[in-house]
Design a protein around this motif. Structure first.
Motif, PDB file in Angstrom:
ATOM      1  N   GLN A  10      -1.130 -76.805  17.453  1.00 10.64           N
ATOM      2  CA  GLN A  10      -0.866 -75.664  16.584  1.00 10.64           C
ATOM      3  C   GLN A  10      -1.886 -74.569  16.832  1.00 10.64           C
ATOM      4  N   GLY A  11      -1.707 -73.461  16.167  1.00  6.02           N
ATOM      5  CA  GLY A  11      -2.684 -72.381  16.184  1.00  6.02           C
ATOM      6  C   GLY A  11      -3.011 -71.860  17.561  1.00  6.02           C
ATOM      7  N   ARG A  12      -4.291 -71.632  17.764  1.00  2.00           N
ATOM      8  CA  ARG A  12      -4.781 -71.016  18.996  1.00  2.00           C
ATOM      9  C   ARG A  12      -4.458 -71.863  20.233  1.00  2.00           C
ATOM     10  N   ALA A  45      -1.940 -73.891  20.680  1.00  2.00           N
ATOM     11  CA  ALA A  45      -0.505 -73.734  20.964  1.00  2.00           C
ATOM     12  C   ALA A  45      -0.252 -72.410  21.676  1.00  2.00           C
ATOM     13  N   ARG A  46      -0.910 -71.355  21.217  1.00  2.00           N
ATOM     14  CA  ARG A  46      -0.731 -70.042  21.852  1.00  2.00           C
ATOM     15  C   ARG A  46      -1.249 -70.042  23.284  1.00  2.00           C
ATOM     16  N   VAL A  47      -2.407 -70.639  23.510  1.00  4.34           N
ATOM     17  CA  VAL A  47      -2.974 -70.692  24.864  1.00  4.34           C
ATOM     18  C   VAL A  47      -2.044 -71.473  25.801  1.00  4.34           C
ATOM     19  N   LYS A  71       1.147 -71.882  25.512  1.00  2.00           N
ATOM     20  CA  LYS A  71       2.372 -71.100  25.727  1.00  2.00           C
ATOM     21  C   LYS A  71       2.126 -69.945  26.699  1.00  2.00           C
ATOM     22  N   VAL A  72       1.066 -69.183  26.467  1.00  2.00           N
ATOM     23  CA  VAL A  72       0.769 -68.014  27.305  1.00  2.00           C
ATOM     24  C   VAL A  72       0.509 -68.420  28.754  1.00  2.00           C
ATOM     25  N   THR A  73      -0.165 -69.545  28.957  1.00  2.00           N
ATOM     26  CA  THR A  73      -0.490 -69.992  30.311  1.00  2.00           C
ATOM     27  C   THR A  73       0.659 -70.752  30.975  1.00  2.00           C
ATOM     28  N   GLU A 118       2.380 -75.406  28.328  1.00  2.10           N
ATOM     29  CA  GLU A 118       3.118 -76.204  27.344  1.00  2.10           C
ATOM     30  C   GLU A 118       4.225 -77.009  28.018  1.00  2.10           C
TER      31      GLU A 118
END
Length: 125
Positions: free
Chosen positions: A92-94, A96-98, A100-102, A105
């Motif tokens: 979750q949170g940061r 999860a974002r990292v 996804k962006v990279t 995931e």
């Protein structure tokens, strides 16, 4: 479950448990340059508990993960593939974002809960 060693900074801890033949490693706190060696050690311990290794890394209580921590997660994924199975839970949170962006995931087997990850790893391959 076993607790992290006494030489760890207060900002990071691990707990290892076993459920249905799957090792669950729960992370808590900040995974960074100063704590990543502890995670690597604990993941080696976890991989030795069950043969072939089946490990769920529960990151629900992980509050921070820098690039060295992300590198350790990728290394754990690579190591688990010869042979073994590895999953992340509660991303979750940061983090999860990292992921996804990279695009990372897609590399990890990610589940909403540790129980769901255990169920997946103990199910048919």
């Amino acid at each position: 479950m076993s607790q992290a060693g006494h030489d760890m900074p207060d900002s990071f801890s691990t707990i290892i448990g076993l459920r249905s033949g799957v090792v669950i490693v729960r992370l808590s706190g900040e995974l960074d340059l100063f704590t990543v060696s502890h995670l690597r050690l604990r993941l080696r311990e976890a991989a030795a508990i069950v043969t072939p290794p089946q490990v769920v890394l529960d990151v629900e209580d992980l509050t921070f993960c820098d690039s060295t921590g992300l590198g350790a997660l990728l290394a754990a994924l690579r190591e688990s593939e010869k042979p073994g199975r590895f999953a992340l839970s509660c991303v979750q949170g940061r983090l999860a974002r990292v992921l996804k962006v990279t695009g990372l995931e897609k590399s990890f087997d990610i589940h909403p809960t540790a129980d769901m990850a255990v169920g997946h790893l103990t199910g048919p391959t």
